[in-house]
Motif scaffolding. Structure first.
Motif, PDB file in Angstrom:
ATOM      1  N   HIS A   1       6.080   7.956  -5.869  1.00 13.12           N
ATOM      2  CA  HIS A   1       5.980   9.538  -6.248  1.00 13.12           C
ATOM      3  C   HIS A   1       6.710  10.338  -5.131  1.00 13.12           C
ATOM      4  CE1 HIS A   1       2.627   7.734  -8.456  1.00 13.12           C
ATOM      5  NE2 HIS A   1       3.002   8.694  -9.149  1.00 13.12           N
ATOM      6  N   PHE A   2       7.414   9.602  -4.378  1.00  9.06           N
ATOM      7  CA  PHE A   2       8.300  10.625  -3.315  1.00  9.06           C
ATOM      8  C   PHE A   2       9.107  11.557  -4.245  1.00  9.06           C
ATOM      9  CE2 PHE A   2      12.253  11.170  -0.776  1.00  9.06           C
ATOM     10  CZ  PHE A   2      11.671  11.590   0.430  1.00  9.06           C
ATOM     11  N   SER A   3       8.918  12.775  -3.388  1.00  8.95           N
ATOM     12  CA  SER A   3       9.351  14.002  -4.068  1.00  8.95           C
ATOM     13  C   SER A   3      10.698  14.753  -3.254  1.00  8.95           C
ATOM     14  CB  SER A   3       8.503  15.036  -4.549  1.00  8.95           C
ATOM     15  OG  SER A   3       7.771  15.560  -3.776  1.00  8.95           O
ATOM     16  N   GLY A   4      10.791  14.157  -1.923  1.00  7.55           N
ATOM     17  CA  GLY A   4      11.790  14.717  -1.153  1.00  7.55           C
ATOM     18  C   GLY A   4      12.953  14.735  -1.564  1.00  7.55           C
TER      19      GLY A   4
ATOM     20  N   ASN B   1       0.681  -1.192  -0.032  1.00  2.00           N
ATOM     21  CA  ASN B   1       0.178  -0.019  -0.005  1.00  2.00           C
ATOM     22  C   ASN B   1       1.037   1.396  -0.233  1.00  2.00           C
ATOM     23  OD1 ASN B   1      -2.384  -1.393   0.081  1.00  2.00           O
ATOM     24  ND2 ASN B   1      -2.541  -1.358   2.298  1.00  2.00           N
ATOM     25  N   LEU B   2       2.231   0.975   0.271  1.00  2.00           N
ATOM     26  CA  LEU B   2       3.054   2.242   0.356  1.00  2.00           C
ATOM     27  C   LEU B   2       3.651   2.646  -1.147  1.00  2.00           C
ATOM     28  CD1 LEU B   2       5.026   1.768   3.374  1.00  2.00           C
ATOM     29  CD2 LEU B   2       3.075   3.281   3.202  1.00  2.00           C
ATOM     30  N   ARG B   3       3.451   1.671  -1.930  1.00  2.00           N
ATOM     31  CA  ARG B   3       4.187   1.782  -3.187  1.00  2.00           C
ATOM     32  C   ARG B   3       3.963   2.889  -3.915  1.00  2.00           C
ATOM     33  NH1 ARG B   3       5.855  -2.064  -7.121  1.00  2.00           N
ATOM     34  NH2 ARG B   3       5.064  -3.663  -5.926  1.00  2.00           N
ATOM     35  N   GLU B   4       2.720   3.483  -4.070  1.00  2.00           N
ATOM     36  CA  GLU B   4       2.567   4.738  -4.760  1.00  2.00           C
ATOM     37  C   GLU B   4       3.235   5.867  -4.244  1.00  2.00           C
ATOM     38  OE1 GLU B   4      -1.303   7.473  -6.303  1.00  2.00           O
ATOM     39  OE2 GLU B   4      -1.510   5.138  -6.003  1.00  2.00           O
ATOM     40  N   ARG B   5       3.162   6.145  -2.725  1.00  2.00           N
ATOM     41  CA  ARG B   5       3.730   6.871  -2.061  1.00  2.00           C
ATOM     42  C   ARG B   5       5.401   6.998  -2.388  1.00  2.00           C
ATOM     43  NH1 ARG B   5       1.653   8.293   3.930  1.00  2.00           N
ATOM     44  NH2 ARG B   5       2.754   9.967   3.710  1.00  2.00           N
ATOM     45  N   ILE B   6       5.819   5.732  -2.340  1.00  2.00           N
ATOM     46  CA  ILE B   6       7.534   5.690  -2.575  1.00  2.00           C
ATOM     47  C   ILE B   6       7.661   6.141  -4.044  1.00  2.00           C
ATOM     48  CG2 ILE B   6       9.227   4.005  -3.026  1.00  2.00           C
ATOM     49  CD1 ILE B   6       8.031   2.466  -0.360  1.00  2.00           C
TER      50      ILE B   6
ATOM     51  N   ASP C   1      13.442  14.904   5.387  1.00  2.00           N
ATOM     52  CA  ASP C   1      11.947  15.142   4.933  1.00  2.00           C
ATOM     53  C   ASP C   1      11.029  14.232   5.557  1.00  2.00           C
ATOM     54  OD1 ASP C   1      10.544  16.130   2.219  1.00  2.00           O
ATOM     55  OD2 ASP C   1       9.740  13.888   2.754  1.00  2.00           O
ATOM     56  N   ARG C   2      10.085  14.933   6.070  1.00  2.00           N
ATOM     57  CA  ARG C   2       8.855  14.343   6.870  1.00  2.00           C
ATOM     58  C   ARG C   2       8.246  12.970   6.170  1.00  2.00           C
ATOM     59  NH1 ARG C   2       3.475  17.258   8.065  1.00  2.00           N
ATOM     60  NH2 ARG C   2       2.244  15.430   7.704  1.00  2.00           N
ATOM     61  N   ASP C   3       8.175  13.200   4.905  1.00  2.00           N
ATOM     62  CA  ASP C   3       7.554  11.996   4.293  1.00  2.00           C
ATOM     63  C   ASP C   3       8.511  10.764   3.855  1.00  2.00           C
ATOM     64  OD1 ASP C   3       5.088  10.840   2.846  1.00  2.00           O
ATOM     65  OD2 ASP C   3       6.111  11.222   1.069  1.00  2.00           O
TER      66      ASP C   3
ATOM     67  N   MET D   1      13.894   1.290  -3.545  1.00  2.00           N
ATOM     68  CA  MET D   1      13.163   2.198  -4.198  1.00  2.00           C
ATOM     69  C   MET D   1      13.267   3.511  -3.671  1.00  2.00           C
ATOM     70  SD  MET D   1       9.945  -0.242  -5.474  1.00  2.00           S
ATOM     71  CE  MET D   1       8.842   1.159  -5.709  1.00  2.00           C
ATOM     72  N   LEU D   2      12.973   3.629  -2.539  1.00  2.00           N
ATOM     73  CA  LEU D   2      12.791   4.721  -1.655  1.00  2.00           C
ATOM     74  C   LEU D   2      14.147   5.645  -1.794  1.00  2.00           C
ATOM     75  CD1 LEU D   2      11.138   6.943   0.011  1.00  2.00           C
ATOM     76  CD2 LEU D   2      12.047   5.351   2.007  1.00  2.00           C
ATOM     77  N   ASP D   3      15.119   4.942  -1.497  1.00  2.00           N
ATOM     78  CA  ASP D   3      16.491   5.437  -1.561  1.00  2.00           C
ATOM     79  C   ASP D   3      16.935   5.934  -3.057  1.00  2.00           C
ATOM     80  OD1 ASP D   3      16.954   4.999   1.197  1.00  2.00           O
ATOM     81  OD2 ASP D   3      18.101   3.275   0.977  1.00  2.00           O
TER      82      ASP D   3
END
Length: 146
Positions: free
Chosen positions: A71-74, A64-69, A79-81, A124-126
């Motif tokens: 589209h992460f723009s920090g 469920n976090l995939r989309e947020r990761i 960054d809070r997100d 992916m996040l990194d």
């Protein structure tokens, strides 16, 4: 100090008809197969099912976090997100680590797959963070040249 061997300490001594005799300990009976609960296989299967459900719940939460990761723009680990996403991913790993697989090979493999799944999201996040930083640096350098 009284020095008895461990077998003597484990024996239960009972008095019956005025004479002493020893009886087997519960552990010894269990090892021989006596007093083994008849529902042990059912409990084991139920426990395995519960562990598999837990693994599935954890991986679904991460999915469920995939989309947020994606589209992460920090641009910073401050960054809070980013902190939120990193915390959620680490929490998933900790929850998986707390699952006791009792050396069940199938459960261990499923847990390992789930850990690898979460690690993929961490990468992916990194990667998004690195992309965002490099994009920001390119734009800052371009603005300086103008």
């Amino acid at each position: 100090m009284d020095c008895r061997n461990s077998h003597e300490l484990e024996e239960n001594v009972a008095v019956e008809n005025g004479s002493l005799h020893t009886s087997e300990t519960d552990t010894e009976k269990y090892l021989k197969g006596d007093n083994v609960p008849n529902d042990a296989p059912e409990k084991q299967a139920s426990r395995e099912t519960e562990i598999l459900k837990s693994i599935n719940t954890i991986t679904n939460g991460i999915e469920n976090l995939r989309e947020r990761i994606e589209h992460f723009s920090g641009c910073s680990t401050d960054d809070r997100d980013y902190k939120y996403l990193e915390e959620m991913l680490l929490t998933g790993l900790v929850e998986l680590d707390q699952l006791d697989t009792n050396d069940n090979i199938m459960l261990r493999q499923e847990r390992k797959r789930a850990v690898q799944f979460i690690q993929k999201f961490m990468k992916m996040l990194d990667a998004r963070l690195t992309e965002n930083k490099s994009f920001l640096n390119v734009n800052v350098e371009s603005d300086d040249e103008i």
